[in-house]
Design an enzyme around this catalytic site. Structure first.
Site, PDB file in Angstrom:
ATOM      1  N   GLY A   1       0.794  -1.217  -0.005  1.00 47.13           N
ATOM      2  CA  GLY A   1       0.056   0.034   0.042  1.00 47.13           C
ATOM      3  C   GLY A   1       0.687   1.248   0.037  1.00 47.13           C
TER       4      GLY A   1
ATOM      5  N   TRP B   1       2.551   2.661  -2.439  1.00 44.89           N
ATOM      6  CA  TRP B   1       1.978   3.878  -3.579  1.00 44.89           C
ATOM      7  C   TRP B   1       0.691   4.336  -3.328  1.00 44.89           C
ATOM      8  CZ3 TRP B   1       3.829   2.328  -9.045  1.00 44.89           C
ATOM      9  CH2 TRP B   1       5.409   2.049  -9.236  1.00 44.89           C
TER      10      TRP B   1
ATOM     11  N   ASP C   1      -4.590  -5.800  -5.967  1.00 47.28           N
ATOM     12  CA  ASP C   1      -3.538  -6.826  -5.564  1.00 47.28           C
ATOM     13  C   ASP C   1      -4.119  -8.159  -5.321  1.00 47.28           C
ATOM     14  OD1 ASP C   1      -0.407  -6.104  -4.745  1.00 47.28           O
ATOM     15  OD2 ASP C   1      -1.189  -7.853  -4.056  1.00 47.28           O
TER      16      ASP C   1
ATOM     17  N   ASP D   1      -6.498 -11.582  -8.813  1.00 44.77           N
ATOM     18  CA  ASP D   1      -5.369 -11.608  -9.959  1.00 44.77           C
ATOM     19  C   ASP D   1      -5.800 -11.032 -10.979  1.00 44.77           C
ATOM     20  OD1 ASP D   1      -3.581 -12.769 -11.686  1.00 44.77           O
ATOM     21  OD2 ASP D   1      -4.035 -14.632 -10.823  1.00 44.77           O
TER      22      ASP D   1
ATOM     23  N   ASP E   1       3.186  -1.651 -10.054  1.00 48.14           N
ATOM     24  CA  ASP E   1       4.274  -2.023  -9.402  1.00 48.14           C
ATOM     25  C   ASP E   1       4.333  -3.606  -9.379  1.00 48.14           C
ATOM     26  OD1 ASP E   1       6.804  -1.649  -8.266  1.00 48.14           O
ATOM     27  OD2 ASP E   1       6.046  -1.698  -6.139  1.00 48.14           O
TER      28      ASP E   1
ATOM     29  N   LYS F   1       6.470  -0.952 -13.898  1.00 47.72           N
ATOM     30  CA  LYS F   1       7.789  -1.589 -13.479  1.00 47.72           C
ATOM     31  C   LYS F   1       8.008  -2.682 -14.372  1.00 47.72           C
ATOM     32  CE  LYS F   1       8.283  -3.994  -9.220  1.00 47.72           C
ATOM     33  NZ  LYS F   1       8.442  -4.204  -8.100  1.00 47.72           N
TER      34      LYS F   1
END
Length: 224
Positions: A64, A66, A97, A113, A138, A178
């Site tokens: 958490g 970000w 997430d 997912d 990320d 990322k």
């Protein structure tokens, strides 16, 4: 007689580096859940991506950090109130997430997912018709240590993030994603160049020097 294994030496070295890491200390001082907050902060300060009033989707959000940074950007007067900044929220944050994390005030969290169509449908429904200003990702797969397999997993997540951004971003929106240097990196850069008008590769100072982690930022969708 006990012999120290290489893995124990590596773990001890990592722990020492972690404890002495200035970003770890800063995160603890400023109430962030992880040092990763400073990666997004540096990217944002360099490019001016995050502004109050926006809709931002945070992919791979756990634990958490970000979302905390985004929360503070949307309530700048409350930046010193701790990790889950309180106060009036001028903007909207939707976080996703596979792993759960402690709620952050004002952040809408979806656990699931990103590969799952049902989860993507739930995320799309949460966004509604307004569209998204910025997508930050990320996300990273569980790495196997097999280079070819890991590269494919990384590429898939990046491709899914780009596809999601193309579907939901405003024309002038941005994607922060990322990636990792290595096999397949140049192809991901080319993918961004095909989809976005401006592409900025960035390795924040908060990314460890030893890490192959870096970030690609795409700004402004190209017409297709």
């Amino acid at each position: 007689m006990k012999v120290k294994t290489k893995s124990k030496k590596v773990n001890k070295a990592w722990l020492n580096d972690h404890i002495n890491d200035p970003y770890v200390k800063l995160a603890q001082k400023e109430g962030y859940r992880a040092r990763a907050a400073y990666k997004l902060k540096e990217i944002d300060e360099a490019l001016g991506l995050i502004k109050p009033g926006q809709v931002v989707v945070d992919l791979g959000a756990a634990p958490g950090a970000w979302s905390q940074y985004l929360r503070r950007r949307f309530a700048p007067k409350e930046a010193g109130t701790g990790g889950a900044a309180a106060g009036a929220l001028n903007g909207r944050i939707i976080a996703l997430d596979l792993l759960d994390f402690e709620p952050i005030e004002g952040v809408q969290f979806i656990q699931g997912d990103f590969h799952d169509e049902a989860v993507l449908a739930e995320l799309s429904a949460a966004i509604g018709g307004r569209g998204v200003d910025v997508v930050v990702s990320d996300m990273a797969p569980n790495l196997s240590g097999i280079a070819s397999s890991d590269s494919a997993r990384i590429a898939l997540l990046v491709e899914l993030a780009v596809e999601f951004a193309e579907t939901h971003l405003h024309p002038h929106g941005a994607l922060v994603c990322k990636v990792f240097h290595g096999s397949g990196h140049s192809q991901l850069v080319e993918l961004f160049k095909k989809r976005f008008r401006v592409v900025k590769p960035i390795k924040p100072k908060a990314s460890r020097d030893k890490s192959s982690e870096t970030f690609l930022v795409g700004i402004g969708l190209k017409s297709r």
